[in-house]
Scaffold this motif. Structure first.
Motif, PDB file in Angstrom:
ATOM      1  N   LYS A  88     -35.187 -53.156   1.848  1.00 38.29           N
ATOM      2  CA  LYS A  88     -35.467 -52.895   3.248  1.00 38.29           C
ATOM      3  C   LYS A  88     -36.824 -52.211   3.443  1.00 38.29           C
ATOM      4  O   LYS A  88     -37.747 -52.791   4.135  1.00 38.29           O
ATOM      5  N   LYS A 100     -29.844 -43.736  -1.956  1.00 38.08           N
ATOM      6  CA  LYS A 100     -28.719 -43.491  -1.191  1.00 38.08           C
ATOM      7  C   LYS A 100     -27.787 -42.686  -1.380  1.00 38.08           C
ATOM      8  O   LYS A 100     -27.692 -42.357  -2.681  1.00 38.08           O
ATOM      9  N   PRO A 139     -30.496 -39.298   8.055  1.00 36.48           N
ATOM     10  CA  PRO A 139     -29.091 -39.434   8.460  1.00 36.48           C
ATOM     11  C   PRO A 139     -28.425 -40.741   8.196  1.00 36.48           C
ATOM     12  O   PRO A 139     -29.185 -41.930   8.193  1.00 36.48           O
ATOM     13  N   ASN A 142     -21.920 -40.347  10.116  1.00 42.37           N
ATOM     14  CA  ASN A 142     -21.506 -38.902  10.076  1.00 42.37           C
ATOM     15  C   ASN A 142     -22.424 -38.021   9.911  1.00 42.37           C
ATOM     16  O   ASN A 142     -21.987 -36.803   9.436  1.00 42.37           O
ATOM     17  N   ARG A 179     -37.274 -40.869  16.629  1.00 41.85           N
ATOM     18  CA  ARG A 179     -36.518 -41.174  15.398  1.00 41.85           C
ATOM     19  C   ARG A 179     -34.911 -41.386  15.822  1.00 41.85           C
ATOM     20  O   ARG A 179     -34.480 -42.319  15.244  1.00 41.85           O
ATOM     21  N   GLY A 211     -19.114 -50.362  17.066  1.00 43.12           N
ATOM     22  CA  GLY A 211     -19.561 -49.042  16.672  1.00 43.12           C
ATOM     23  C   GLY A 211     -20.779 -48.730  17.953  1.00 43.12           C
ATOM     24  O   GLY A 211     -21.483 -49.325  18.467  1.00 43.12           O
ATOM     25  N   GLY A 216     -25.318 -48.137  17.370  1.00 44.08           N
ATOM     26  CA  GLY A 216     -24.632 -48.832  18.467  1.00 44.08           C
ATOM     27  C   GLY A 216     -25.217 -48.265  19.755  1.00 44.08           C
ATOM     28  O   GLY A 216     -25.503 -49.269  20.444  1.00 44.08           O
ATOM     29  N   ASP A 235     -14.920 -49.355  18.877  1.00 47.34           N
ATOM     30  CA  ASP A 235     -15.318 -48.346  17.756  1.00 47.34           C
ATOM     31  C   ASP A 235     -14.152 -47.627  17.065  1.00 47.34           C
ATOM     32  O   ASP A 235     -13.015 -48.662  17.388  1.00 47.34           O
ATOM     33  N   HIS A 236     -14.001 -46.637  16.543  1.00 54.48           N
ATOM     34  CA  HIS A 236     -13.026 -46.371  15.421  1.00 54.48           C
ATOM     35  C   HIS A 236     -11.724 -46.037  16.339  1.00 54.48           C
ATOM     36  O   HIS A 236     -10.608 -46.381  15.616  1.00 54.48           O
ATOM     37  N   ALA A 286     -22.364 -52.588  14.087  1.00 56.42           N
ATOM     38  CA  ALA A 286     -23.094 -51.288  13.952  1.00 56.42           C
ATOM     39  C   ALA A 286     -22.117 -50.164  13.510  1.00 56.42           C
ATOM     40  O   ALA A 286     -22.539 -49.001  14.150  1.00 56.42           O
ATOM     41  N   ALA A 287     -21.141 -50.338  12.747  1.00 59.86           N
ATOM     42  CA  ALA A 287     -20.451 -49.298  12.374  1.00 59.86           C
ATOM     43  C   ALA A 287     -20.585 -49.301  10.855  1.00 59.86           C
ATOM     44  O   ALA A 287     -21.340 -49.097  10.141  1.00 59.86           O
ATOM     45  N   LEU A 288     -19.420 -50.036  10.243  1.00 58.43           N
ATOM     46  CA  LEU A 288     -19.229 -49.797   8.644  1.00 58.43           C
ATOM     47  C   LEU A 288     -19.547 -51.029   8.055  1.00 58.43           C
ATOM     48  O   LEU A 288     -19.541 -52.012   8.780  1.00 58.43           O
ATOM     49  N   ALA A 308     -26.715 -54.671  12.245  1.00 59.78           N
ATOM     50  CA  ALA A 308     -27.233 -53.435  12.608  1.00 59.78           C
ATOM     51  C   ALA A 308     -26.749 -52.247  11.726  1.00 59.78           C
ATOM     52  O   ALA A 308     -27.459 -51.567  11.156  1.00 59.78           O
ATOM     53  N   ASN A 310     -25.064 -51.239   7.565  1.00 61.44           N
ATOM     54  CA  ASN A 310     -25.369 -51.961   6.307  1.00 61.44           C
ATOM     55  C   ASN A 310     -24.357 -52.604   5.724  1.00 61.44           C
ATOM     56  O   ASN A 310     -23.403 -52.432   5.848  1.00 61.44           O
ATOM     57  N   ASN A 335     -31.961 -53.409  10.616  1.00 63.03           N
ATOM     58  CA  ASN A 335     -31.781 -51.974  10.849  1.00 63.03           C
ATOM     59  C   ASN A 335     -32.970 -51.292  10.282  1.00 63.03           C
ATOM     60  O   ASN A 335     -32.870 -50.142  10.247  1.00 63.03           O
ATOM     61  N   GLY A 338     -34.964 -47.818  11.429  1.00 66.26           N
ATOM     62  CA  GLY A 338     -34.737 -46.055  11.119  1.00 66.26           C
ATOM     63  C   GLY A 338     -35.751 -45.826  10.117  1.00 66.26           C
ATOM     64  O   GLY A 338     -36.215 -44.632  10.335  1.00 66.26           O
TER      65      GLY A 338
HETATM   66  P1  NAD Z   1     -22.481 -43.038  13.370  1.00 66.06           P
HETATM   67  O1  NAD Z   1     -21.814 -42.143  12.483  1.00 66.06           O
HETATM   68  O2  NAD Z   1     -23.455 -42.388  14.497  1.00 66.06           O
HETATM   69  O3  NAD Z   1     -21.604 -43.903  14.240  1.00 66.06           O
HETATM   70  C1  NAD Z   1     -20.536 -44.830  13.534  1.00 66.06           C
HETATM   71  C2  NAD Z   1     -19.907 -45.638  14.592  1.00 66.06           C
HETATM   72  O4  NAD Z   1     -18.860 -46.449  13.966  1.00 66.06           O
HETATM   73  C3  NAD Z   1     -18.984 -44.838  15.495  1.00 66.06           C
HETATM   74  O5  NAD Z   1     -19.086 -45.508  16.914  1.00 66.06           O
HETATM   75  C4  NAD Z   1     -17.736 -44.859  15.019  1.00 66.06           C
HETATM   76  O6  NAD Z   1     -16.606 -44.842  16.000  1.00 66.06           O
HETATM   77  C5  NAD Z   1     -17.607 -46.173  14.620  1.00 66.06           C
HETATM   78  N1  NAD Z   1     -16.866 -46.839  13.560  1.00 66.06           N
HETATM   79  C6  NAD Z   1     -16.418 -45.900  12.651  1.00 66.06           C
HETATM   80  N2  NAD Z   1     -15.247 -46.381  11.936  1.00 66.06           N
HETATM   81  C7  NAD Z   1     -14.960 -47.805  12.876  1.00 66.06           C
HETATM   82  C8  NAD Z   1     -13.802 -48.714  12.533  1.00 66.06           C
HETATM   83  N3  NAD Z   1     -13.040 -48.598  11.560  1.00 66.06           N
HETATM   84  N4  NAD Z   1     -13.996 -49.574  13.436  1.00 66.06           N
HETATM   85  C9  NAD Z   1     -14.783 -49.754  14.376  1.00 66.06           C
HETATM   86  N5  NAD Z   1     -15.809 -48.936  14.669  1.00 66.06           N
HETATM   87  C10 NAD Z   1     -15.894 -47.756  13.660  1.00 66.06           C
HETATM   88  O7  NAD Z   1     -23.255 -43.781  12.348  1.00 66.06           O
HETATM   89  P2  NAD Z   1     -24.741 -44.607  12.613  1.00 66.06           P
HETATM   90  O8  NAD Z   1     -25.722 -43.685  12.161  1.00 66.06           O
HETATM   91  O9  NAD Z   1     -24.595 -45.192  13.886  1.00 66.06           O
HETATM   92  O10 NAD Z   1     -24.598 -45.827  11.457  1.00 66.06           O
HETATM   93  C11 NAD Z   1     -23.778 -47.101  11.475  1.00 66.06           C
HETATM   94  C12 NAD Z   1     -24.285 -48.200  10.656  1.00 66.06           C
HETATM   95  O11 NAD Z   1     -25.674 -48.281  10.811  1.00 66.06           O
HETATM   96  C13 NAD Z   1     -23.597 -47.794   9.135  1.00 66.06           C
HETATM   97  O12 NAD Z   1     -23.645 -49.008   8.667  1.00 66.06           O
HETATM   98  C14 NAD Z   1     -25.356 -47.323   8.785  1.00 66.06           C
HETATM   99  O13 NAD Z   1     -25.469 -47.346   7.260  1.00 66.06           O
HETATM  100  C15 NAD Z   1     -26.327 -48.158   9.487  1.00 66.06           C
HETATM  101  N6  NAD Z   1     -27.760 -47.544   9.495  1.00 66.06           N
HETATM  102  C16 NAD Z   1     -27.852 -46.622  10.228  1.00 66.06           C
HETATM  103  C17 NAD Z   1     -28.963 -45.900  10.243  1.00 66.06           C
HETATM  104  C18 NAD Z   1     -29.337 -44.665  11.179  1.00 66.06           C
HETATM  105  O14 NAD Z   1     -30.726 -44.361  11.364  1.00 66.06           O
HETATM  106  N7  NAD Z   1     -28.347 -43.784  11.604  1.00 66.06           N
HETATM  107  C19 NAD Z   1     -30.288 -46.720   9.808  1.00 66.06           C
HETATM  108  C20 NAD Z   1     -29.938 -48.023   9.211  1.00 66.06           C
HETATM  109  C21 NAD Z   1     -28.516 -48.250   9.077  1.00 66.06           C
END
Ligand code: NAD
Length: 416
Positions: A88, A100, A139, A142, A179, A211, A216, A235-236, A286-288, A308, A310, A335, A338
């Motif tokens: 990336k 990571k 970050p 979580n 950021r 997400g 998201g 979301d979750h 944009a979640a898991l 969005a 990974n 993504n 970030g």
């Molecule tokens: P976050 O913790 O802020 O949000 C995670 C979201 O995923 C929440 O809305 C949660 O409810 C949802 N979620 C969790 N489990 C779920 C499920 N089983 N079904 C549906 N939704 C679910 O995390 P984030 O920072 O927004 O990261 C989200 C993704 O983006 C991850 O894959 C992360 O690796 C990737 N990412 C994040 C960044 C960053 O800057 N934060 C950068 C690049 C990639």
């Protein structure tokens, strides 16, 4: 996840005709750190967690990657994600390698004091292998600006004032303007670029997102700002939809208070798993990771998927999307906003100077658009999909840097 990320690498390596020796050099992580974290609960009981930091490559600069606090965190997941960070940072052209890590825990079971103590214990255990010129966490799932602030504070106790040890810090603690929104904003820029190539405008499309956390919610907000209609979010804990478009600001305010989009009065409820197959032009996972699989790939209705999250797409699903003509924009491009603004934050910390939001947004936009152009050019030239093109571009950039730094025997086979 590890096997999948390697499968994508292998596919690009096959196109480039890389030897097994070079594949081994490029894939092997530099260092894998696993630490035991023993802390005290609020009730005075001992609690144990395991922390990980996998450092994949430092060929193009200090290593960079997020910290995730989640029960899924383990060595394999951290290794796969560290690997992706190397590609990336190379795709988007920021001067970093990849890393990571995180802690295997469920933060919803922990009080703020417990989380703080676990974080500080983790920093104490890995302080020798991180640092502003070694490895700079950020970050991820979580984890947030507050936790990054704790990390900076704890590391600075050992090493002296070191704001550049971590990015994604609070604005008042050497963080950067822009950021927090960067990954989501970058996702929107990438979508705009892909639509422009199809002679379409973002104001014509409907979007479904899985997400609504950091990535998201900011993706949804920045897409809505330029006219996209956000028709479903899951979301979750639940999902909410509205054919006329959800009010994203109100949804964000609701989620900030209740921890989930579930129950939002500005739309209808649905089972959140259905968001992946929603009737929308664009799907944004944009979640898991590993959510698009061989079991649901045939049912996806979007014509564009912007990764969005990974590693949201399993290779079998990727194959199905290719066959069905669905455009997939890979995580290592989609993504990368970030890590790009993390780079700006780190640069500001080193310069002890603050950039204005307008400058950050302008630089982010130009980095993301340039990366989109470079990936699209490789895709055209090699007649491959965007994921393979992004991997080819990254492998070439890492390979060139490796060759220039250390012309060892195997390096003569590296891609040029
Ligand atoms: P976050 O913790 O802020 O949000 C995670 C979201 O995923 C929440 O809305 C949660 O409810 C949802 N979620 C969790 N489990 C779920 C499920 N089983 N079904 C549906 N939704 C679910 O995390 P984030 O920072 O927004 O990261 C989200 C993704 O983006 C991850 O894959 C992360 O690796 C990737 N990412 C994040 C960044 C960053 O800057 N934060 C950068 C690049 C990639």
């Amino acid at each position: 996840m590890l096997e999948e990320s390697r499968a994508y690498f292998r596919h690009a390596a096959n196109v480039l005709g890389l030897s097994d020796r070079v594949r081994d050099i490029l894939l092997c992580p530099l260092r894998i750190v696993k630490v035991g974290l023993v802390t005290e609960s609020d009730e005075g009981k001992l609690i144990k967690h395991t922390g990980y930091r996998v450092q994949h490559s430092r060929v193009r600069g200090p290593m960079k990657g997020g910290l995730r606090y989640h029960p899924s965190v383990d060595e394999d997941e951290a290794t796969a994600l560290a690997n992706l960070m190397t590609w990336k940072t190379a795709v988007v052209g920021v001067p970093y390698g990849g890393a990571k890590g995180g802690i295997n825990c469920d933060p919803s079971d922990l009080s703020e004091r417990e989380l703080n103590e676990i974080t500080r214990t983790f920093v104490g255990q890995i302080k020798e292998v991180i640092g502003p010129t070694i490895d700079i966490p950020a970050p991820d799932v979580n984890t947030n600006a507050k936790i990054m602030g704790w990390i900076m504070d704890e590391y600075s106790k050992y090493q002296g004032f070191s704001p550049g040890v971590v990015t994604g810090k609070p604005l008042h603690l050497f963080g950067s303007e822009g950021r927090e929104e960067a990954t989501g904003r970058g996702v929107t820029i990438v979508l705009e670029e892909m639509l422009r190539r199809q002679n379409k405008s973002i104001s014509e499309v409907t979007v479904a997102l899985q997400g609504f956390g950091n990535v998201g919610s900011h993706a949804a907000r920045t897409m809505a700002e330029v006219g996209a209609k956000i028709v479903a979010v899951g979301d979750h804990a639940g999902g909410v939809c509205n054919k006329e478009g959800l009010d994203v600001d109100q949804l964000a305010a609701w989620t900030a208070q209740r921890g989930s989009v579930a129950g939002f009065p500005g739309g209808d409820a649905f089972n959140s798993d259905d968001v992946l197959t929603w009737d929308a032009d664009v799907l944004v996972p944009a979640a898991l990771g590993d959510v698009l699989t061989k079991d649901n790939a045939e049912d996806v209705r979007a014509s564009i998927i912007i990764e969005a999250a990974n590693s949201p797409t399993m290779p079998e699903a990727d194959e199905t999307f290719r066959r069905r003509g669905i455009l997939v924009v890979p995580d290592i491009l989609a993504n990368a906003g970030g890590v790009t603004v993390s780079y700006f934050e780190w640069a500001q910390n080193i310069q002890q100077f603050q950039w204005e939001l307008g400058r950050i947004r302008h630089e982010l936009s130009s980095h993301m658009r340039k990366a989109c152009e470079s990936v699209a050019a490789v895709a055209k030239q090699r007649d491959v999909d965007l994921r393979t093109a992004a991997f080819i571009l990254a492998i070439q950039r890492v390979g060139e840097a490796a060759l220039s730094r250390r012309p060892y025997a195997e390096a003569r086979d590296l891609p040029r």
